[in-house]
Motif scaffolding. Structure first.
Motif, short mmCIF file in Angstrom:
data_model
loop_
_atom_site.label_atom_id
_atom_site.label_comp_id
_atom_site.label_asym_id
_atom_site.label_seq_id
_atom_site.Cartn_x
_atom_site.Cartn_y
_atom_site.Cartn_z
N UNK A 86 0.85 -1.18 0.00
CA UNK A 86 0.00 0.00 0.00
C UNK A 86 0.89 1.23 0.00
N UNK A 87 0.47 2.27 -0.70
CA UNK A 87 1.22 3.53 -0.73
C UNK A 87 0.44 4.59 0.05
N UNK A 88 1.14 5.33 0.88
CA UNK A 88 0.55 6.44 1.64
C UNK A 88 1.25 7.73 1.22
N UNK A 89 0.48 8.72 0.80
CA UNK A 89 1.00 10.02 0.41
C UNK A 89 0.32 11.09 1.24
N UNK A 90 1.10 11.89 1.95
CA UNK A 90 0.56 12.99 2.75
C UNK A 90 0.80 14.29 1.97
N UNK A 91 -0.28 14.98 1.66
CA UNK A 91 -0.21 16.19 0.85
C UNK A 91 -0.38 17.44 1.70
N UNK A 92 0.44 18.44 1.39
CA UNK A 92 0.23 19.78 1.94
C UNK A 92 0.51 20.77 0.82
N UNK A 93 -0.54 21.10 0.09
CA UNK A 93 -0.49 22.10 -0.97
C UNK A 93 0.47 21.73 -2.10
N UNK A 94 0.48 20.44 -2.47
CA UNK A 94 1.30 19.97 -3.59
C UNK A 94 0.48 19.02 -4.46
N UNK A 95 -0.76 19.38 -4.74
CA UNK A 95 -1.66 18.47 -5.44
C UNK A 95 -1.17 18.11 -6.84
N UNK A 96 -0.51 19.05 -7.53
CA UNK A 96 0.01 18.76 -8.86
C UNK A 96 1.05 17.65 -8.83
N UNK B 268 -3.34 -0.59 -3.19
CA UNK B 268 -4.18 0.56 -2.86
C UNK B 268 -3.29 1.75 -2.55
N UNK B 269 -3.89 2.94 -2.62
CA UNK B 269 -3.19 4.18 -2.29
C UNK B 269 -4.07 4.99 -1.35
N UNK B 270 -3.47 5.48 -0.29
CA UNK B 270 -4.18 6.35 0.65
C UNK B 270 -3.60 7.74 0.55
N UNK B 271 -4.45 8.73 0.25
CA UNK B 271 -4.04 10.13 0.17
C UNK B 271 -4.59 10.87 1.38
N UNK C 113 3.90 -1.28 3.57
CA UNK C 113 3.36 0.06 3.33
C UNK C 113 4.52 0.94 2.90
N UNK C 114 4.29 1.75 1.87
CA UNK C 114 5.33 2.62 1.32
C UNK C 114 4.89 4.07 1.49
N UNK C 115 5.67 4.83 2.24
CA UNK C 115 5.39 6.25 2.44
C UNK C 115 6.16 7.04 1.38
N UNK C 116 5.43 7.88 0.65
CA UNK C 116 6.03 8.67 -0.42
C UNK C 116 5.68 10.14 -0.24
N UNK C 117 6.68 11.00 -0.28
CA UNK C 117 6.42 12.44 -0.30
C UNK C 117 5.91 12.83 -1.69
N UNK C 118 5.05 13.83 -1.78
CA UNK C 118 4.55 14.25 -3.09
C UNK C 118 5.65 14.69 -4.06
N UNK C 119 6.77 15.20 -3.53
CA UNK C 119 7.82 15.69 -4.42
C UNK C 119 8.76 14.60 -4.92
#
Length: 261
Positions: free
Chosen positions: A4-14, A32-35, A82-88
């Motif tokens: 599973x991938x988890x991405x935490x967003x803070x004003x980087x939707x693009x 699955x992916x959790x945003x 579980x894989x944590x990925x930064x949006x950048x």
């Protein structure tokens, strides 16, 4: 590998949208992916109707729960990793997770796995480090102490200077930056996930410590790489405390880490 991938967003939707497309192109795509959207406005709402080869769960917390708590929420459910990925982060190689799964199967007592992160200028992000000392943090943040404490800063920042030789074997390190972090279920359960005392910074350091406590290893896969943007939100010295909220958060999280407050 069921991951599973988890991405935490803070004003980087693009950036999140780019990353989702890259995950969808993987030869071994996530189950699955959790945003988790911590932005004041619900930036990721426009992705709700977009179709991918995996289910995408989107949660919005406009009060900003912080990175650690958001990751723990996103990591719910059933998975092997579980894989944590930064949006950048960009995953440009379409077989990266297939290779990662193969490498992971050869390791023992895994607490977490990271990969090399290449910056736009060709340099590599120092994602693997020793546990930081107070002297290292002070010397890094306060210019007047840099000459006196330079040895501690160098030992911390350059602790694994030759990490990124393509043919090198996995390297066991003290801790790994959580911008790309793959964690097996047994390690996540025994360590109880990220410590929510930390808003964002030091949570990955503390996770590495607890991995060691329970006999789990933090491995850097030096022959696999993703791309990073080369920017550090916590960059700055003492003079930036009044200018940058991220520097203030970093200092607060560091105080909690060293003094248990």
């Amino acid at each position: 590998m069921n991951y599973k991938v988890v991405i935490v967003n803070y004003m980087k939707s693009g950036s999140v949208e780019v990353l989702l497309d890259q995950l969808d192109a993987q030869t071994l795509s996530p189950n699955s992916v959790s945003l988790i959207d911590n932005s004041p406005e619900f930036e990721l709402s426009r992705l709700a109707g977009k179709a991918y080869g995996f289910p995408v769960d989107i949660k919005h917390f406009p009060s900003n729960l912080g990175y650690s708590r958001a990751c723990n929420i996103g990591a719910s459910g059933e998975w092997d990793y579980v894989v944590f990925l930064n949006p950048d982060i960009e995953v440009r190689e379409i077989d990266l997770f297939e290779k990662l799964a193969m490498r992971a199967g050869t390791l023992h007592d895994v607490g977490c796995i990271g990969v090399a992160q290449k910056n736009p200028d060709g340099s590599y992000e120092p994602v693997a480090r020793k546990y930081p000392t107070i002297a290292a943090i002070a010397g890094k943040r306060i210019p007047s102490l840099r000459k006196l404490l330079g040895w501690a800063v160098d030992d911390y920042m350059q602790s694994y200077p030759a990490c990124y030789e393509p043919t090198a074997s996995p390297l066991s390190v003290d801790w790994l930056q959580s911008s790309f972090l793959a964690v097996p279920r047994d390690a996540w359960q025994v360590t109880s996930g990220f410590d929510e005392r930390f808003f964002v910074f030091m949570a990955d350091v503390e996770y590495g410590r607890r991995c060691k406590k329970y006999g789990k290893n933090s491995y850097l896969m030096r022959d696999l790489e993703v791309h990073a943007d080369g920017l550090r939100s916590s960059a700055g010295g003492l003079a930036d405390v009044l200018k940058k909220k991220t520097v203030r958060i970093h200092i607060r999280d560091a105080v909690r880490y060293y003094f248990g407050i």
